[in-house]
Design a protein around this motif. Structure first.
Motif, PDB file in Angstrom:
ATOM      1  N   ALA A 180       0.827  -1.208   0.000  1.00 30.94           N
ATOM      2  CA  ALA A 180       0.000   0.000   0.000  1.00 30.94           C
ATOM      3  C   ALA A 180       0.858   1.253   0.000  1.00 30.94           C
ATOM      4  O   ALA A 180       0.535   2.247  -0.673  1.00 30.94           O
ATOM      5  CB  ALA A 180      -0.931  -0.001   1.205  1.00 30.94           C
ATOM      6  N   LEU A 181       1.962   1.230   0.739  1.00 32.96           N
ATOM      7  CA  LEU A 181       2.859   2.386   0.759  1.00 32.96           C
ATOM      8  C   LEU A 181       3.503   2.616  -0.603  1.00 32.96           C
ATOM      9  O   LEU A 181       3.682   3.765  -1.038  1.00 32.96           O
ATOM     10  CB  LEU A 181       3.933   2.185   1.829  1.00 32.96           C
ATOM     11  N   VAL A 182       3.837   1.539  -1.300  1.00 34.99           N
ATOM     12  CA  VAL A 182       4.404   1.670  -2.644  1.00 34.99           C
ATOM     13  C   VAL A 182       3.347   2.189  -3.613  1.00 34.99           C
ATOM     14  O   VAL A 182       3.606   3.102  -4.411  1.00 34.99           O
ATOM     15  CB  VAL A 182       4.975   0.320  -3.134  1.00 34.99           C
ATOM     16  N   ALA A 183       2.148   1.618  -3.561  1.00 33.95           N
ATOM     17  CA  ALA A 183       1.072   2.053  -4.454  1.00 33.95           C
ATOM     18  C   ALA A 183       0.729   3.518  -4.221  1.00 33.95           C
ATOM     19  O   ALA A 183       0.578   4.301  -5.170  1.00 33.95           O
ATOM     20  CB  ALA A 183      -0.163   1.172  -4.242  1.00 33.95           C
ATOM     21  N   GLU A 184       0.607   3.912  -2.945  1.00 32.05           N
ATOM     22  CA  GLU A 184       0.285   5.291  -2.609  1.00 32.05           C
ATOM     23  C   GLU A 184       1.383   6.242  -3.093  1.00 32.05           C
ATOM     24  O   GLU A 184       1.108   7.296  -3.679  1.00 32.05           O
ATOM     25  CB  GLU A 184       0.103   5.423  -1.102  1.00 32.05           C
ATOM     26  N   GLY A 185       2.638   5.861  -2.856  1.00 36.89           N
ATOM     27  CA  GLY A 185       3.746   6.706  -3.282  1.00 36.89           C
ATOM     28  C   GLY A 185       3.799   6.875  -4.788  1.00 36.89           C
ATOM     29  O   GLY A 185       4.013   7.983  -5.302  1.00 36.89           O
ATOM     30  N   ALA A 186       3.588   5.773  -5.525  1.00 35.86           N
ATOM     31  CA  ALA A 186       3.621   5.844  -6.986  1.00 35.86           C
ATOM     32  C   ALA A 186       2.482   6.704  -7.524  1.00 35.86           C
ATOM     33  O   ALA A 186       2.681   7.543  -8.410  1.00 35.86           O
ATOM     34  CB  ALA A 186       3.555   4.436  -7.580  1.00 35.86           C
ATOM     35  N   MET A 187       1.283   6.506  -7.000  1.00 29.51           N
ATOM     36  CA  MET A 187       0.144   7.285  -7.480  1.00 29.51           C
ATOM     37  C   MET A 187       0.330   8.772  -7.174  1.00 29.51           C
ATOM     38  O   MET A 187       0.028   9.641  -8.000  1.00 29.51           O
ATOM     39  CB  MET A 187      -1.154   6.757  -6.868  1.00 29.51           C
ATOM     40  N   ASP A 188       0.849   9.083  -5.988  1.00 29.57           N
ATOM     41  CA  ASP A 188       1.054  10.478  -5.600  1.00 29.57           C
ATOM     42  C   ASP A 188       2.130  11.125  -6.473  1.00 29.57           C
ATOM     43  O   ASP A 188       1.913  12.187  -7.073  1.00 29.57           O
ATOM     44  CB  ASP A 188       1.438  10.530  -4.121  1.00 29.57           C
ATOM     45  N   LEU A 189       3.292  10.497  -6.580  1.00 29.20           N
ATOM     46  CA  LEU A 189       4.413  11.107  -7.285  1.00 29.20           C
ATOM     47  C   LEU A 189       4.195  11.189  -8.794  1.00 29.20           C
ATOM     48  O   LEU A 189       4.730  12.080  -9.454  1.00 29.20           O
ATOM     49  CB  LEU A 189       5.702  10.345  -6.970  1.00 29.20           C
ATOM     50  N   PHE A 190       3.403  10.279  -9.343  1.00 27.03           N
ATOM     51  CA  PHE A 190       3.077  10.343 -10.769  1.00 27.03           C
ATOM     52  C   PHE A 190       1.792  11.132 -11.027  1.00 27.03           C
ATOM     53  O   PHE A 190       1.345  11.229 -12.173  1.00 27.03           O
ATOM     54  CB  PHE A 190       2.959   8.938 -11.359  1.00 27.03           C
ATOM     55  N   GLY A 191       1.190  11.679  -9.969  1.00 29.08           N
ATOM     56  CA  GLY A 191      -0.001  12.507 -10.137  1.00 29.08           C
ATOM     57  C   GLY A 191      -1.221  11.743 -10.596  1.00 29.08           C
ATOM     58  O   GLY A 191      -2.039  12.262 -11.363  1.00 29.08           O
ATOM     59  N   VAL A 192      -1.379  10.519 -10.102  1.00 23.40           N
ATOM     60  CA  VAL A 192      -2.482   9.648 -10.519  1.00 23.40           C
ATOM     61  C   VAL A 192      -3.595   9.707  -9.483  1.00 23.40           C
ATOM     62  O   VAL A 192      -3.389   9.355  -8.312  1.00 23.40           O
ATOM     63  CB  VAL A 192      -1.992   8.193 -10.682  1.00 23.40           C
ATOM     64  N   GLU A 193      -4.777  10.118  -9.899  1.00 26.52           N
ATOM     65  CA  GLU A 193      -5.921  10.167  -8.991  1.00 26.52           C
ATOM     66  C   GLU A 193      -6.669   8.843  -8.945  1.00 26.52           C
ATOM     67  O   GLU A 193      -7.248   8.474  -7.921  1.00 26.52           O
ATOM     68  CB  GLU A 193      -6.883  11.286  -9.410  1.00 26.52           C
ATOM     69  N   SER A 194      -6.678   8.127 -10.071  1.00 28.70           N
ATOM     70  CA  SER A 194      -7.400   6.863 -10.151  1.00 28.70           C
ATOM     71  C   SER A 194      -6.744   5.981 -11.192  1.00 28.70           C
ATOM     72  O   SER A 194      -6.229   6.480 -12.210  1.00 28.70           O
ATOM     73  CB  SER A 194      -8.865   7.107 -10.530  1.00 28.70           C
ATOM     74  N   LEU A 195      -6.712   4.684 -10.939  1.00 23.99           N
ATOM     75  CA  LEU A 195      -6.165   3.753 -11.922  1.00 23.99           C
ATOM     76  C   LEU A 195      -7.105   2.566 -12.057  1.00 23.99           C
ATOM     77  O   LEU A 195      -7.943   2.306 -11.195  1.00 23.99           O
ATOM     78  CB  LEU A 195      -4.749   3.315 -11.547  1.00 23.99           C
ATOM     79  N   GLU A 196      -6.943   1.835 -13.161  1.00 18.45           N
ATOM     80  CA  GLU A 196      -7.773   0.662 -13.423  1.00 18.45           C
ATOM     81  C   GLU A 196      -6.937  -0.595 -13.270  1.00 18.45           C
ATOM     82  O   GLU A 196      -5.767  -0.635 -13.657  1.00 18.45           O
ATOM     83  CB  GLU A 196      -8.377   0.739 -14.827  1.00 18.45           C
ATOM     84  N   ILE A 197      -7.544  -1.625 -12.708  1.00 20.86           N
ATOM     85  CA  ILE A 197      -6.866  -2.896 -12.510  1.00 20.86           C
ATOM     86  C   ILE A 197      -7.009  -3.757 -13.766  1.00 20.86           C
ATOM     87  O   ILE A 197      -8.117  -3.929 -14.287  1.00 20.86           O
ATOM     88  CB  ILE A 197      -7.454  -3.658 -11.307  1.00 20.86           C
ATOM     89  N   CYS A 198      -5.876  -4.278 -14.249  1.00 16.69           N
ATOM     90  CA  CYS A 198      -5.894  -5.167 -15.417  1.00 16.69           C
ATOM     91  C   CYS A 198      -5.715  -6.609 -14.960  1.00 16.69           C
ATOM     92  O   CYS A 198      -4.787  -6.904 -14.192  1.00 16.69           O
ATOM     93  CB  CYS A 198      -4.759  -4.790 -16.377  1.00 16.69           C
ATOM     94  N   PRO A 199      -6.557  -7.530 -15.417  1.00 15.52           N
ATOM     95  CA  PRO A 199      -6.423  -8.928 -15.006  1.00 15.52           C
ATOM     96  C   PRO A 199      -5.227  -9.641 -15.637  1.00 15.52           C
ATOM     97  O   PRO A 199      -4.794 -10.675 -15.142  1.00 15.52           O
ATOM     98  CB  PRO A 199      -7.746  -9.566 -15.452  1.00 15.52           C
ATOM     99  N   TRP A 200      -4.721  -9.108 -16.742  1.00 18.37           N
ATOM    100  CA  TRP A 200      -3.533  -9.693 -17.370  1.00 18.37           C
ATOM    101  C   TRP A 200      -2.279  -9.016 -16.863  1.00 18.37           C
ATOM    102  O   TRP A 200      -2.272  -7.812 -16.583  1.00 18.37           O
ATOM    103  CB  TRP A 200      -3.611  -9.543 -18.885  1.00 18.37           C
ATOM    104  N   ALA A 201      -1.186  -9.790 -16.775  1.00 22.18           N
ATOM    105  CA  ALA A 201       0.076  -9.240 -16.291  1.00 22.18           C
ATOM    106  C   ALA A 201       1.238  -9.998 -16.948  1.00 22.18           C
ATOM    107  O   ALA A 201       1.164 -10.353 -18.123  1.00 22.18           O
ATOM    108  CB  ALA A 201       0.128  -9.296 -14.772  1.00 22.18           C
ATOM    109  N   LEU A 202       2.291 -10.239 -16.175  1.00 20.85           N
ATOM    110  CA  LEU A 202       3.525 -10.780 -16.740  1.00 20.85           C
ATOM    111  C   LEU A 202       3.331 -12.134 -17.412  1.00 20.85           C
ATOM    112  O   LEU A 202       3.832 -12.364 -18.519  1.00 20.85           O
ATOM    113  CB  LEU A 202       4.583 -10.887 -15.637  1.00 20.85           C
ATOM    114  N   ARG A 203       2.641 -13.063 -16.759  1.00 21.79           N
ATOM    115  CA  ARG A 203       2.487 -14.400 -17.343  1.00 21.79           C
ATOM    116  C   ARG A 203       1.792 -14.330 -18.694  1.00 21.79           C
ATOM    117  O   ARG A 203       2.189 -15.011 -19.651  1.00 21.79           O
ATOM    118  CB  ARG A 203       1.714 -15.307 -16.384  1.00 21.79           C
ATOM    119  N   GLU A 204       0.754 -13.512 -18.779  1.00 28.68           N
ATOM    120  CA  GLU A 204       0.055 -13.362 -20.066  1.00 28.68           C
ATOM    121  C   GLU A 204       0.962 -12.703 -21.105  1.00 28.68           C
ATOM    122  O   GLU A 204       0.904 -13.041 -22.296  1.00 28.68           O
ATOM    123  CB  GLU A 204      -1.216 -12.543 -19.871  1.00 28.68           C
TER     124      GLU A 204
END
Length: 310
Positions: free
Chosen positions: A273-297
């Motif tokens: 949560a601290l990493v997610a919060e820091g990334a969203m704050d420093l990159f100026g992100v108010e909202s993001l969408e979750i993608c079900p696909w990732a590295l394996r896909e």
């Protein structure tokens, strides 16, 4: 054909079996997981000890048997940060190959970011425009940005939820001073990369992948996984900022009782949560969408692309 991806990660060893052919989306057919937590098996010298290697060999052997049972024709085995950064990585890879016949391909952090970006691009399509993709793993944080299938820039930072929990948050619940120290560390690491991404302009769509982001979105009110892949799931920074102090005051057992949080991941949720919060704050992100696909896909899609041009 039936493909299998064997992902030796910092938290889990995951075999994903899919039915796939070039030009079609891969259809999941079977999933086999083992919680190994390699990142926590490193000794003071950064090596994976004999007991850890034996556990890895046993888990890979089990996954290989599962792949055979499910009729996998082509197995794509790879390892990420825990093996990549182990001081005895060559020994680990050799032991796995000698005892199981599986030769793990060690992905660099940049390769992880690029393959995850490819999966996200294929999921959302060209209409998503310029994508900023965030992925928190057990050992590292991957960030990628671009408008094509290859990102214009990508970074991998040693900010995985498992790594940070083991190194910075020994208490249960953690001491407030430890939480503040980790918060400062996370933000300093992320801040070093922001300028590299900023020169490419603002993203049209911000996307996150990984179990950590999925669980954070779930506790913040996103739909349950049982409601299917195609339900839109978002995580708002405002909600995340409200949850961070709550998570920091909880024990591991209390976090495990939160909706969507597994027993095995509860210990890492605050660091994530601290990493997610820091990334969203420093990159100026108010909202993001979750993608079900990732590295394996992403690994599967790259393999299918090569099949299509062979």
């Amino acid at each position: 054909m039936r493909l299998g991806v064997l992902d030796v990660g910092s938290n889990t060893v995951h075999l994903l079996v899919v039915d796939a052919h070039p030009g079609a989306r891969p259809l999941p057919a079977h999933s086999h997981k083992a919680d190994l937590r390699l990142a926590q098996l490193l000794d003071d010298g950064g090596a994976i000890g004999d007991a850890g290697i034996e556990k890895l060999v046993d888990v890979v052997r089990d996954a290989l048997q599962a792949a055979e049972d499910k009729g996998v024709e082509d197995l794509l085995p790879f390892a990420t940060s825990a093996v990549r950064e182990a001081s005895n990585a060559d020994e680990v890879l050799a032991r796995v190959a000698d005892e199981t016949g599986v030769r793990l391909q060690v992905l660099s952090g940049a390769e992880e970011a690029r393959l995850t970006f490819l999966a996200v691009r294929r999921w959302f399509g060209w209409s998503a425009g310029k994508l900023l993709v965030l992925d928190i793993g057990g050992g590292s944080l991957e960030i990628a940005f671009g408008i094509d299938e290859e990102p214009d820039t990508a970074a991998s930072l040693p900010l995985g939820a498992g790594r940070l929990t083991a190194g910075w948050l020994p208490g249960d619940p953690p001491a407030p001073d430890d939480v503040r120290a980790l918060r400062r560390h996370v933000r300093a690491e992320i801040a070093r990369t922001v300028g590299e991404f900023a020169r490419f302009g603002a993203p049209d769509h911000v996307v996150a992948t990984s179990k950590t982001f999925k669980q954070l979105a779930r506790i913040a009110g996103a739909a349950r996984s049982a409601e299917g892949l195609y339900v839109q799931r978002e995580l708002k920074r405002e909600s995340l900022e409200a949850w961070v102090p709550r998570l920091s005051g909880m024990t591991i057992d209390q976090r495990a009782e939160l909706p969507g949080v597994s027993d095995g991941r509860a210990a890492q949720l605050l660091a994530g949560a601290l990493v997610a919060e820091g990334a969203m704050d420093l990159f100026g992100v108010e909202s993001l969408e979750i993608c079900p696909w990732a590295l394996r896909e992403g690994v599967i899609l790259r393999r299918l692309d090569h099949m299509g041009t062979a």
